[in-house]
Design an enzyme around this catalytic site. Sequence first.
Site, PDB file in Angstrom:
ATOM      1  N   GLU A 125     -10.122   0.653   0.897  1.00 38.97           N
ATOM      2  CA  GLU A 125      -9.610   1.302  -0.320  1.00 38.97           C
ATOM      3  C   GLU A 125     -10.253   0.698  -1.571  1.00 38.97           C
ATOM      4  O   GLU A 125      -9.600   0.475  -2.588  1.00 38.97           O
ATOM      5  CB  GLU A 125      -8.085   1.234  -0.373  1.00 38.97           C
ATOM      6  N   GLU A 266      -5.854   3.423   9.490  1.00 42.90           N
ATOM      7  CA  GLU A 266      -4.666   2.637   9.164  1.00 42.90           C
ATOM      8  C   GLU A 266      -3.489   3.583   8.962  1.00 42.90           C
ATOM      9  O   GLU A 266      -3.541   4.490   8.132  1.00 42.90           O
ATOM     10  CB  GLU A 266      -4.916   1.829   7.881  1.00 42.90           C
TER      11      GLU A 266
END
Length: 344
Positions: A125, A266
Amino acid sequence: MLTPKIAMWIMVLTVAAIHISMVLGGDAGIVYGRNGDNLPSPKRVIDFLTEDMNYAISLVRLYDANTEVLEALSGTNLVVTIGVPDEAIAHVASSQEAADKWFRDHVLTYVHKGVRFRYICVGNEAIPGVVQSFVPQAIINLYNSVRKASVDYIYVTTAVGGQVLESSYPPSAGRFANGVDKIMNNLTNYLYNIGSPLLINLYPYHALVSEPQHISLDYALFQSQKPVFTDADLEYYNLFDAMVDAFVAAMVRVVQQEDVKLVVAETGWPTAGVGSYACTENARIYNLNLRKHAIEKGCTPRKADINLEVYISEMFNENLQPDEFERNFGTFYPNLTEVYQLWR
């Protein structure tokens, strides 16, 4: 007698074949984070996965390139995602020589020791973020490193979260958000051209907590018995599929082709934390149904050919996570007993 070069090629082809067989038809792996002060050693963890669990969990995602973990993985049949931590991205992007050295030190060295890498994930991210502008060049450089080393079964990519999407409902309206659309468009095109999937992090739990008036618990936990909504003749029974397909739509909008690739790198559900939805029973139901969905169905309404590959967050609770919310996703206790029955 085999020459070293022939022996190396036999190993490469064998690894590639194992990687394909392990993910064909959908599979569920685990995120192995280590941000805790009460966790077992990497060697004990890897021995547990390979010996005690007998590869019931065969896919492992790492956020970094810790040498103690990589040494423990050497010679196993676990399929590994290795991470370039955010703080190393700018350096890897700075030159081909820098990328080659990082690749040689953290990947190629361990390929020779029998670690079965599948993905090199540049950042977690990192987009949006202070190093986002370095991510594309770091991926390009590492892809060149992979090609030069003739280990083309290793894919280079990055992992992004839902914040890169401006629109996600209905799923067909998925598009990248203003502010990151340019970098995500360029990155999506590049990954498509080199055949790498985009790694995505997604949490139906977050969406439920944010909009409980619009999202039911059953829909978030894969428990809806009838379609919750229909989008362009596609029926959605669970929030996970809708979130994945929103990313699919955003990627297809860029490349103008349906055969985009992505991996859910994830996802998970907390056993404790903020609100009544964070509890052990909900975590058990979500992860059990997620794993079943990935392995048995292996696709989403829009992507019948996706062969769902998902990574459940995570191996352990991490008591040193700065955000309290992130501390309670573990599926194993530090003594390596299961928090709830999931993996066997």
